[in-house]
Design a protein around this motif. Structure first.
Motif, PDB file in Angstrom:
ATOM      1  N   TRP A 197       1.463  -7.571   4.670  1.00  0.00           N
ATOM      2  CA  TRP A 197       1.250  -6.371   3.854  1.00  0.00           C
ATOM      3  C   TRP A 197       2.223  -5.273   4.264  1.00  0.00           C
ATOM      4  O   TRP A 197       2.670  -5.204   5.405  1.00  0.00           O
ATOM      5  N   GLU A 244      -5.145   5.563  10.117  1.00  0.00           N
ATOM      6  CA  GLU A 244      -6.088   4.463   9.918  1.00  0.00           C
ATOM      7  C   GLU A 244      -5.370   3.201   9.429  1.00  0.00           C
ATOM      8  O   GLU A 244      -5.675   2.087   9.873  1.00  0.00           O
ATOM      9  N   LEU A 245      -4.420   3.393   8.532  1.00  0.00           N
ATOM     10  CA  LEU A 245      -3.696   2.240   7.995  1.00  0.00           C
ATOM     11  C   LEU A 245      -2.755   1.634   9.031  1.00  0.00           C
ATOM     12  O   LEU A 245      -2.620   0.414   9.112  1.00  0.00           O
ATOM     13  N   LEU A 288       3.331  -1.134   4.135  1.00  0.00           N
ATOM     14  CA  LEU A 288       2.839   0.246   4.073  1.00  0.00           C
ATOM     15  C   LEU A 288       3.966   1.187   3.670  1.00  0.00           C
ATOM     16  O   LEU A 288       5.030   1.188   4.286  1.00  0.00           O
ATOM     17  N   ILE A 296       0.671   5.447  -0.470  1.00  0.00           N
ATOM     18  CA  ILE A 296      -0.335   6.522  -0.446  1.00  0.00           C
ATOM     19  C   ILE A 296       0.078   7.740  -1.272  1.00  0.00           C
ATOM     20  O   ILE A 296      -0.430   8.832  -1.056  1.00  0.00           O
ATOM     21  N   LEU A 314      -8.222   5.189  -0.803  1.00  0.00           N
ATOM     22  CA  LEU A 314      -8.056   4.894   0.611  1.00  0.00           C
ATOM     23  C   LEU A 314      -9.022   3.791   1.041  1.00  0.00           C
ATOM     24  O   LEU A 314      -8.657   2.895   1.818  1.00  0.00           O
ATOM     25  N   HIS A 321       3.227  11.455   4.408  1.00  0.00           N
ATOM     26  CA  HIS A 321       2.039  11.355   5.263  1.00  0.00           C
ATOM     27  C   HIS A 321       1.848  12.565   6.173  1.00  0.00           C
ATOM     28  O   HIS A 321       0.751  12.808   6.672  1.00  0.00           O
ATOM     29  N   PRO A 330       0.375  -3.028   9.718  1.00  0.00           N
ATOM     30  CA  PRO A 330       1.200  -3.509   8.597  1.00  0.00           C
ATOM     31  C   PRO A 330       2.316  -4.416   9.093  1.00  0.00           C
ATOM     32  O   PRO A 330       2.826  -4.258  10.215  1.00  0.00           O
ATOM     33  N   VAL A 340       0.853  -1.192   0.000  1.00  0.00           N
ATOM     34  CA  VAL A 340       0.000   0.000   0.000  1.00  0.00           C
ATOM     35  C   VAL A 340       0.888   1.242   0.000  1.00  0.00           C
ATOM     36  O   VAL A 340       1.667   1.455   0.928  1.00  0.00           O
ATOM     37  N   ALA A 346      -5.923  -4.163   3.188  1.00  0.00           N
ATOM     38  CA  ALA A 346      -5.172  -4.420   4.419  1.00  0.00           C
ATOM     39  C   ALA A 346      -5.962  -5.322   5.365  1.00  0.00           C
ATOM     40  O   ALA A 346      -5.409  -6.253   5.966  1.00  0.00           O
ATOM     41  N   MET A 374      -7.506   0.645  -0.071  1.00  0.00           N
ATOM     42  CA  MET A 374      -6.350   0.307   0.777  1.00  0.00           C
ATOM     43  C   MET A 374      -6.793  -0.345   2.072  1.00  0.00           C
ATOM     44  O   MET A 374      -6.231  -1.357   2.507  1.00  0.00           O
ATOM     45  N   ARG A 375      -7.791   0.264   2.711  1.00  0.00           N
ATOM     46  CA  ARG A 375      -8.286  -0.300   3.975  1.00  0.00           C
ATOM     47  C   ARG A 375      -8.849  -1.704   3.762  1.00  0.00           C
ATOM     48  O   ARG A 375      -8.595  -2.614   4.563  1.00  0.00           O
TER      49      ARG A 375
END
Length: 269
Positions: free
Chosen positions: A94, A113-114, A96, A69, A77, A101, A119, A67, A84, A80-81
């Protein structure tokens, strides 16, 4: 210990190349083509699947998810969520890549959130990792304003806080899981001059951990060593960033475990 870790890099590359893992790459649209070609050259099978309608379902099929960003939007997004969560639910690793950011409120909320989705590996530049650990950094957009050496303490802290492997990439990479650490030298000063090199590296980390999910620290070290060796080889033959980009892909395609083991510059810390 050094020889054992370097040998592991070669073994991991050969295993990854042999198994050709399916890696779901949710990456930015600036990087998709180059990142996919890097994974193909290394022997993996990339799939650029990001739509929220299918990202979670596809993650259950993939061997690993990455993932990034970089070009974030609300629908991306959501995908992505979903990916994950599905990776976690199905026992898949996974990765990140928290690109810039700290730059906007939207990105800060998204990466929080991620991170909450745990991860397996976090890969970023020094400024991104420092900011993610709650330290002051000198980052500007996607560019790092800090050295990898300055970010090492932040990486250790973040690894322990997040329960993840943390990779800080730059002139000399640093990888830690909070307990064991290593530095990886090599590569080329031309790498920051080619769009998508970092994004492609995140994908390659996903490919390595896909075939070694029980040892994510070793897998991350192996992926970074592979990238550095290919970068050194490409730089020795290129005329500038344009030819470096395609020579790097050629170098990856020609690499094998024996050559990686012979040329990797990995130092346990």
């Amino acid at each position: 210990m050094t020889s054992a870790l370097v040998s592991s890099c070669g073994e991991q590359f050969d295993r990854m190349h042999r198994q050709s893992p399916l890696v779901q790459c949710i990456t930015n649209y600036v990087a998709m083509n180059y990142a996919a070609n890097v994974l193909l050259a290394a022997g993996a099978s990339p799939a650029m699947v990001h739509a929220p309608e299918e990202a979670g379902e596809f993650a259950a099929l993939a061997s690993a998810v990455t993932v990034n960003i970089g070009t974030l939007s609300a629908p991306w997004l959501e995908g992505m969520r979903a990916a994950a969560k599905a990776a976690n639910d199905n026992g898949k690793p996974w990765v990140l890549d928290p690109v810039a950011h700290f730059a906007t409120a939207f990105r800060r909320k998204a990466v929080a959130e991620l991170l909450a989705l745990k991860p397996t590996i976090i890969r970023g530049n020094a400024s991104e990792i420092m900011a993610l650990a709650g330290d002051a950094s000198s980052g500007r957009g996607v560019d790092s304003g800090d050295s990898v050496e300055r970010a090492e303490a932040s990486a250790l802290l973040l690894a322990r806080q997040a329960g993840a492997v943390v990779a800080v990439t730059g002139a000399v990479d640093f990888v830690t899981d909070g307990h064991q650490s290593a530095r990886i030298a090599g590569g080329s000063e031309l790498m920051p001059k080619v769009t998508a090199m970092g994004c492609a590296l995140t994908g390659l980390v996903g490919a390595f951990v896909a075939t070694a999910p029980a040892t994510p620290w070793q897998a991350t070290v192996g992926a970074l060593a592979c990238f550095s060796v290919a970068g050194t080889q490409a730089a020795a033959q290129c005329a500038g960033p344009g030819s470096f980009a395609w020579r790097f892909i050629d170098a990856l395609a020609a690499l094998d475990g024996e050559a990686l083991q012979a040329q990797a510059q990995v130092t346990p810390v």
